[in-house]
Write a protein that holds these residues in place. Structure first.
Motif, PDB file in Angstrom:
ATOM      1  N   SER A 261      -6.837  14.679  -8.719  1.00  0.00           N
ATOM      2  CA  SER A 261      -7.739  14.004  -7.771  1.00  0.00           C
ATOM      3  C   SER A 261      -7.066  12.750  -7.208  1.00  0.00           C
ATOM      4  O   SER A 261      -7.261  12.392  -6.039  1.00  0.00           O
ATOM      5  N   LEU A 262      -6.215  12.112  -8.042  1.00  0.00           N
ATOM      6  CA  LEU A 262      -5.474  10.945  -7.565  1.00  0.00           C
ATOM      7  C   LEU A 262      -4.533  11.351  -6.433  1.00  0.00           C
ATOM      8  O   LEU A 262      -4.460  10.687  -5.390  1.00  0.00           O
ATOM      9  N   SER A 263      -3.822  12.449  -6.644  1.00  0.00           N
ATOM     10  CA  SER A 263      -2.866  12.856  -5.624  1.00  0.00           C
ATOM     11  C   SER A 263      -3.589  13.342  -4.365  1.00  0.00           C
ATOM     12  O   SER A 263      -3.124  13.112  -3.240  1.00  0.00           O
ATOM     13  N   ALA A 264      -4.766  13.961  -4.554  1.00  0.00           N
ATOM     14  CA  ALA A 264      -5.552  14.383  -3.379  1.00  0.00           C
ATOM     15  C   ALA A 264      -5.984  13.175  -2.553  1.00  0.00           C
ATOM     16  O   ALA A 264      -6.060  13.244  -1.323  1.00  0.00           O
ATOM     17  N   ALA A 265      -6.269  12.059  -3.237  1.00  0.00           N
ATOM     18  CA  ALA A 265      -6.737  10.866  -2.524  1.00  0.00           C
ATOM     19  C   ALA A 265      -5.576  10.076  -1.937  1.00  0.00           C
ATOM     20  O   ALA A 265      -5.680   9.507  -0.842  1.00  0.00           O
ATOM     21  N   LEU A 266      -4.451  10.021  -2.671  1.00  0.00           N
ATOM     22  CA  LEU A 266      -3.354   9.140  -2.257  1.00  0.00           C
ATOM     23  C   LEU A 266      -2.504   9.735  -1.137  1.00  0.00           C
ATOM     24  O   LEU A 266      -1.957   8.988  -0.330  1.00  0.00           O
ATOM     25  N   LYS A 267      -2.392  11.065  -1.067  1.00  0.00           N
ATOM     26  CA  LYS A 267      -1.544  11.668  -0.025  1.00  0.00           C
ATOM     27  C   LYS A 267      -2.050  11.300   1.368  1.00  0.00           C
ATOM     28  O   LYS A 267      -1.276  10.818   2.194  1.00  0.00           O
ATOM     29  N   PRO A 268      -3.370  11.504   1.640  1.00  0.00           N
ATOM     30  CA  PRO A 268      -3.850  11.092   2.967  1.00  0.00           C
ATOM     31  C   PRO A 268      -3.724   9.590   3.190  1.00  0.00           C
ATOM     32  O   PRO A 268      -3.467   9.151   4.314  1.00  0.00           O
ATOM     33  N   LEU A 269      -3.863   8.802   2.119  1.00  0.00           N
ATOM     34  CA  LEU A 269      -3.714   7.349   2.259  1.00  0.00           C
ATOM     35  C   LEU A 269      -2.286   7.016   2.701  1.00  0.00           C
ATOM     36  O   LEU A 269      -2.074   6.211   3.614  1.00  0.00           O
ATOM     37  N   GLY A 270      -1.313   7.663   2.055  1.00  0.00           N
ATOM     38  CA  GLY A 270       0.086   7.448   2.418  1.00  0.00           C
ATOM     39  C   GLY A 270       0.348   7.820   3.862  1.00  0.00           C
ATOM     40  O   GLY A 270       1.033   7.086   4.594  1.00  0.00           O
ATOM     41  N   GLU A 271      -0.217   8.964   4.305  1.00  0.00           N
ATOM     42  CA  GLU A 271      -0.028   9.398   5.692  1.00  0.00           C
ATOM     43  C   GLU A 271      -0.664   8.412   6.661  1.00  0.00           C
ATOM     44  O   GLU A 271      -0.117   8.109   7.718  1.00  0.00           O
ATOM     45  N   LEU A 272      -1.836   7.898   6.252  1.00  0.00           N
ATOM     46  CA  LEU A 272      -2.547   6.932   7.092  1.00  0.00           C
ATOM     47  C   LEU A 272      -1.698   5.676   7.304  1.00  0.00           C
ATOM     48  O   LEU A 272      -1.579   5.172   8.420  1.00  0.00           O
ATOM     49  N   VAL A 273      -1.091   5.199   6.214  1.00  0.00           N
ATOM     50  CA  VAL A 273      -0.251   3.998   6.309  1.00  0.00           C
ATOM     51  C   VAL A 273       0.935   4.275   7.227  1.00  0.00           C
ATOM     52  O   VAL A 273       1.298   3.441   8.061  1.00  0.00           O
TER      53      VAL A 273
ATOM     54  N   ALA B 170       0.845  -1.198   0.000  1.00  0.00           N
ATOM     55  CA  ALA B 170       0.000   0.000   0.000  1.00  0.00           C
ATOM     56  C   ALA B 170       0.875   1.240   0.000  1.00  0.00           C
ATOM     57  O   ALA B 170       0.628   2.202  -0.745  1.00  0.00           O
ATOM     58  N   SER B 171       1.923   1.217   0.816  1.00  0.00           N
ATOM     59  CA  SER B 171       2.806   2.365   0.906  1.00  0.00           C
ATOM     60  C   SER B 171       3.555   2.572  -0.415  1.00  0.00           C
ATOM     61  O   SER B 171       3.666   3.701  -0.913  1.00  0.00           O
ATOM     62  N   ASP B 172       4.033   1.475  -1.027  1.00  0.00           N
ATOM     63  CA  ASP B 172       4.718   1.582  -2.324  1.00  0.00           C
ATOM     64  C   ASP B 172       3.759   2.113  -3.391  1.00  0.00           C
ATOM     65  O   ASP B 172       4.123   2.971  -4.197  1.00  0.00           O
ATOM     66  N   ALA B 173       2.520   1.559  -3.394  1.00  0.00           N
ATOM     67  CA  ALA B 173       1.561   1.932  -4.442  1.00  0.00           C
ATOM     68  C   ALA B 173       1.257   3.421  -4.408  1.00  0.00           C
ATOM     69  O   ALA B 173       1.211   4.081  -5.446  1.00  0.00           O
ATOM     70  N   THR B 174       1.082   3.978  -3.201  1.00  0.00           N
ATOM     71  CA  THR B 174       0.748   5.403  -3.125  1.00  0.00           C
ATOM     72  C   THR B 174       1.897   6.244  -3.679  1.00  0.00           C
ATOM     73  O   THR B 174       1.663   7.248  -4.344  1.00  0.00           O
ATOM     74  N   GLU B 175       3.139   5.805  -3.415  1.00  0.00           N
ATOM     75  CA  GLU B 175       4.280   6.567  -3.939  1.00  0.00           C
ATOM     76  C   GLU B 175       4.432   6.382  -5.444  1.00  0.00           C
ATOM     77  O   GLU B 175       4.633   7.347  -6.186  1.00  0.00           O
ATOM     78  N   ILE B 176       4.320   5.130  -5.902  1.00  0.00           N
ATOM     79  CA  ILE B 176       4.568   4.837  -7.322  1.00  0.00           C
ATOM     80  C   ILE B 176       3.556   5.549  -8.212  1.00  0.00           C
ATOM     81  O   ILE B 176       3.907   6.138  -9.235  1.00  0.00           O
ATOM     82  N   LEU B 177       2.271   5.534  -7.798  1.00  0.00           N
ATOM     83  CA  LEU B 177       1.230   6.106  -8.647  1.00  0.00           C
ATOM     84  C   LEU B 177       1.402   7.608  -8.823  1.00  0.00           C
ATOM     85  O   LEU B 177       0.870   8.194  -9.762  1.00  0.00           O
TER      86      LEU B 177
END
Ligand SMILES: [Zn+2]
Length: 320
Positions: free
Chosen positions: A76-88, A51-58
């Motif tokens: 919109s992808l980056s808006a969604a993935l940044k909080p996901l990365g922080e969550l992980v 999950a952590s790799d995917a958020t960075e790679i995308l």
């Protein structure tokens, strides 16, 4: 009466096969307990990493360029993935050693007394001390099985390099069997470690086969399953086997040489077919259900450890 060199533990133990087996059995109970933790946690650690790799790679500009992502989708992808990365990042630490084991139902931290292999499970009557929920019988069964296998390996190989290596082989194969059964994953951390240890063991000159047989075994094992897996994908358009299976057969080839591959595959495919057909008859599966092959391949490796020479003689008469 065996002659004993004073002060040398290995030579002392060499004259006491029964004692060696008991000590190995006790070690097996403890390692079995640790393997329960590995089986439970390793796939979870891997999923977090993915999950952590995917958020960075995308979010890499090269990926966005390659996929020709429109600007609006990218933002919109980056808006969604940044909080996901922080969550992980903020998840509590999970490694093989931390935190200490907890009841999956209530979070009760398991004390050392509640963590004695088999004994604690029996004393607690298979229930969590805090919330009384059931603790799977699989935990004591795994501990007992690893203890038994360690004891048998010590009886067969004694206090030798082959005996010590057998314990490593058994541990990794037990972990892979259970992880593949649970998750259909065969972690590289286990398959590739097993392969490199097998190659080094053969290179030491004390292994089960020569270094030459070991290297050929690893290469042929990988190639054979790669060809079958790729053929399946091309001809049938479905995934018959995963890359983890190729790596596991390569690892077993490294330990038992190319002559060991055929009996291992025949054993695994034989047991796998019986289980598959039984599941189909019980309507729990169809001919298209993907069975995790590592569940059969890894135990076939354990059987090979104990009966290798006879199995090779059966499968390849005339080859030494
Ligand atoms: Zn509990």
């Amino acid at each position: 009466m065996a002659r004993r060199a004073p002060g040398m533990a290995m030579s002392l133990l060499a004259g006491e096969p029964g004692l060696v087996a008991i000590l190995a059995g006790i070690l097996g109970l403890l390692i079995g307990s640790f393997l329960n933790v590995v089986v439970y946690r390793l796939p979870r650690i891997m999923r977090r990493q993915w999950a952590s790799d995917a958020t960075e790679i995308l979010l890499e500009p090269e990926i966005a360029a390659e996929l020709q992502l429109p600007e609006t989708l990218l933002s919109s992808l980056s808006a969604a993935l940044k909080p996901l990365g922080e969550l992980v990042q903020k998840l509590p630490v999970l490694s093989l050693s931390k935190p200490r084991s907890r009841c999956p139902s209530c979070g009760h931290a398991i004390s050392a007394l509640e963590n004695i292999p088999i004994v604690s499970w029996l004393m607690l009557a298979g229930r969590c001390r805090a919330c009384r929920c059931r603790i799977s019988m699989r935990y004591p069964l795994v501990e007992g099985a690893v203890g038994l296998l360690f004891g048998l390996a010590a009886l067969q190989f004694g206090a030798t390099a082959q005996g010590a290596a057998s314990l490593v082989l058994i541990s990794l194969l037990v972990a892979m069997t259970l992880i593949d059964a649970d998750t259909m994953l065969l972690p590289d951390a286990l398959t590739l470690s097993l392969m490199w240890i097998g190659l080094l063991f053969s290179a030491s000159g004390k292994g089960f086969v020569t270094l030459e047989a070991s290297v050929v075994g690893a290469a042929v094992g990988y190639a054979a399953f790669w060809i079958i897996g790729t053929g399946f994908r091309v001809l049938r358009g479905m995934e018959g086997m995963g890359a983890g299976d190729y790596k596991l057969l390569a690892a077993l080839g490294a330990w038992f040489g190319w002559t060991g591959l055929l009996p291992i595959v025949v054993l695994a495919a034989g047991v796998g077919s019986v289980v598959g057909i039984t599941l189909i008859l019980m309507r729990r599966a169809t001919a298209l259900t993907r069975l995790p092959f590592g569940v059969y391949l890894a135990p076939a490796g354990v059987i090979m450890l104990f009966f290798g020479p006879s199995l090779v003689a059966l499968a390849l008469p005339g080859v030494h």
